[in-house]
Design an enzyme around this catalytic site. Sequence first.
Site, PDB file in Angstrom:
ATOM      1  N   CYS A  81      -9.347  -1.878   3.808  1.00 13.43           N
ATOM      2  CA  CYS A  81      -8.577  -0.742   3.313  1.00 13.43           C
ATOM      3  C   CYS A  81      -8.989  -0.362   1.891  1.00 13.43           C
ATOM      4  O   CYS A  81     -10.085   0.133   1.678  1.00 13.43           O
ATOM      5  CB  CYS A  81      -7.084  -1.036   3.451  1.00 13.43           C
ATOM      6  SG  CYS A  81      -6.078   0.462   3.445  1.00 13.43           S
ATOM      7  N   HIS A 115      -6.573  -2.356   8.893  1.00 19.76           N
ATOM      8  CA  HIS A 115      -5.876  -3.611   8.601  1.00 19.76           C
ATOM      9  C   HIS A 115      -6.036  -4.589   9.760  1.00 19.76           C
ATOM     10  O   HIS A 115      -5.229  -4.595  10.685  1.00 19.76           O
ATOM     11  CB  HIS A 115      -4.383  -3.345   8.377  1.00 19.76           C
ATOM     12  CG  HIS A 115      -4.055  -2.669   7.094  1.00 19.76           C
ATOM     13  ND1 HIS A 115      -3.203  -3.206   6.160  1.00 19.76           N
ATOM     14  CD2 HIS A 115      -4.474  -1.497   6.575  1.00 19.76           C
ATOM     15  CE1 HIS A 115      -3.102  -2.378   5.126  1.00 19.76           C
ATOM     16  NE2 HIS A 115      -3.871  -1.332   5.369  1.00 19.76           N
ATOM     17  N   GLY A 141      -4.371  -2.005  -0.761  1.00 19.04           N
ATOM     18  CA  GLY A 141      -3.560  -1.699  -1.937  1.00 19.04           C
ATOM     19  C   GLY A 141      -3.319  -0.208  -2.077  1.00 19.04           C
ATOM     20  O   GLY A 141      -3.904   0.600  -1.358  1.00 19.04           O
ATOM     21  N   GLU A 201      -5.401  -7.625   9.916  1.00 22.08           N
ATOM     22  CA  GLU A 201      -4.428  -8.717   9.979  1.00 22.08           C
ATOM     23  C   GLU A 201      -3.312  -8.435  10.985  1.00 22.08           C
ATOM     24  O   GLU A 201      -2.474  -9.278  11.261  1.00 22.08           O
ATOM     25  CB  GLU A 201      -3.845  -9.019   8.588  1.00 22.08           C
ATOM     26  CG  GLU A 201      -2.687  -8.170   8.133  1.00 22.08           C
ATOM     27  CD  GLU A 201      -3.035  -6.710   8.005  1.00 22.08           C
ATOM     28  OE1 GLU A 201      -2.218  -5.863   8.428  1.00 22.08           O
ATOM     29  OE2 GLU A 201      -4.125  -6.391   7.489  1.00 22.08           O
ATOM     30  N   SER A 236       0.818  -1.216   0.000  1.00 17.93           N
ATOM     31  CA  SER A 236       0.000   0.000   0.000  1.00 17.93           C
ATOM     32  C   SER A 236       0.852   1.267   0.000  1.00 17.93           C
ATOM     33  O   SER A 236       0.362   2.350  -0.313  1.00 17.93           O
ATOM     34  CB  SER A 236      -0.937   0.020   1.207  1.00 17.93           C
ATOM     35  OG  SER A 236      -1.815  -1.079   1.186  1.00 17.93           O
ATOM     36  N   GLY A 262      -4.693   7.072   2.060  1.00 20.44           N
ATOM     37  CA  GLY A 262      -4.729   8.494   1.751  1.00 20.44           C
ATOM     38  C   GLY A 262      -6.009   8.906   1.050  1.00 20.44           C
ATOM     39  O   GLY A 262      -6.181  10.073   0.703  1.00 20.44           O
ATOM     40  N   PHE A 263      -6.906   7.929   0.830  1.00 24.17           N
ATOM     41  CA  PHE A 263      -8.212   8.178   0.222  1.00 24.17           C
ATOM     42  C   PHE A 263      -9.280   7.623   1.156  1.00 24.17           C
ATOM     43  O   PHE A 263      -9.001   6.751   1.992  1.00 24.17           O
ATOM     44  CB  PHE A 263      -8.320   7.499  -1.152  1.00 24.17           C
ATOM     45  CG  PHE A 263      -7.407   8.088  -2.190  1.00 24.17           C
ATOM     46  CD1 PHE A 263      -7.867   9.058  -3.074  1.00 24.17           C
ATOM     47  CD2 PHE A 263      -6.078   7.680  -2.287  1.00 24.17           C
ATOM     48  CE1 PHE A 263      -7.031   9.603  -4.025  1.00 24.17           C
ATOM     49  CE2 PHE A 263      -5.228   8.221  -3.242  1.00 24.17           C
ATOM     50  CZ  PHE A 263      -5.704   9.192  -4.109  1.00 24.17           C
TER      51      PHE A 263
END
Length: 371
Positions: A257, A347, A229, A349, A48, A301-302
Amino acid sequence: MTHSAAALVLEDGRVFRGSAFGTQGQTLGEAVFCTAMTGYQETLTDPSYHRQIVVAAAPQIGNTGWNDEDDESQRIWVAGYAVRDPSRRASNWRANSTLQDQLVAQHVVGIAGIDTRAAVRHLRTRGSMKAGIFSGAALAEVDELLARVNGQPSMLGADLAEEVSTGGLYTIDPVGERRFTVVAVDLGIKTNTPRMFAERGMRVHVVPSNTSLDQILELNPDGVFLSNGPGDPATQDGAVELTKGVLGRGLPLFGICFGNQILGRALGRGTYKMKFGHRGINIPVVEQQTGRISITAQNHGFALEGEAGEQFDTPYGRAEVSHVCANDGTVEGVRLVDGRAFSVQYHPEAAAGPHDAAYLFDRFAGLMEGS
């Protein structure tokens, strides 16, 4: 030991002078900051972060060296790394090399010795922006360096998922008896994610980002997963259409994400570029239904447009904004009210930590059990 001069140059003309760290040369990318106190190896190898120059908010970096177990992909993905005080030695029994050695081996240009507090405050005030790190023969007059920085493409409109995705299908087998089969669409997946599925009895087929719905259905999945990603989710029309196909067939779907933004788009929501994003392992998220707060790992960032608790109609049934950030109200999750599809912006995980959100993998298992 002599230190070669280096400069971090931001698109608005701010320059931070320091010494070369890692490989000497030039690198360009978007300057962002990460507030995590630990887990720099996981950060650097997270796909990412592709095309981003990461400024570490924690002052001491490299103390625990580098090991063979904590990589989140096959390589370092950050475009560059800016730190305050790199450790001169690795102090951890698992380490088999140093951060400096890995940056050199993987040709990552970095800078050390800068005032990272000032850099983080600047990016937080002005927003993430184009940047470059220059050292050795790449150094030049500031005007020349600034021209190179501003000549690079913007992160807004960047289509990067295919650049980090797997070249072909691979499978992670479950630990113990197989309960379910999951197809994970790799938009920049982290190594620990299939591992979390496998621990819960799921066989995971990881497929490239451009995989078709028919190819996914041939694998006869019990559920579909959309990974994290890099880049602008507004570029991912293919992934959005794929998601709509999965939703239309009623297959259980879980996204994290970038996958949260893809599901949101498939449900009719827009996305926007945040001022400076969320990057760290200490970000509080509120689940609207329960009021439960999780401290989460994030890197985005989005974000999706929407408000806390908002409900809206989609072609696949009623949907709602399920999670928001406690700090700023950013949408952190969406779900179909009937429960067949859900996603979060963080995230779960937990690489590197925290573990608050690991229960979401169990929730996905429960969803497939009921189908």
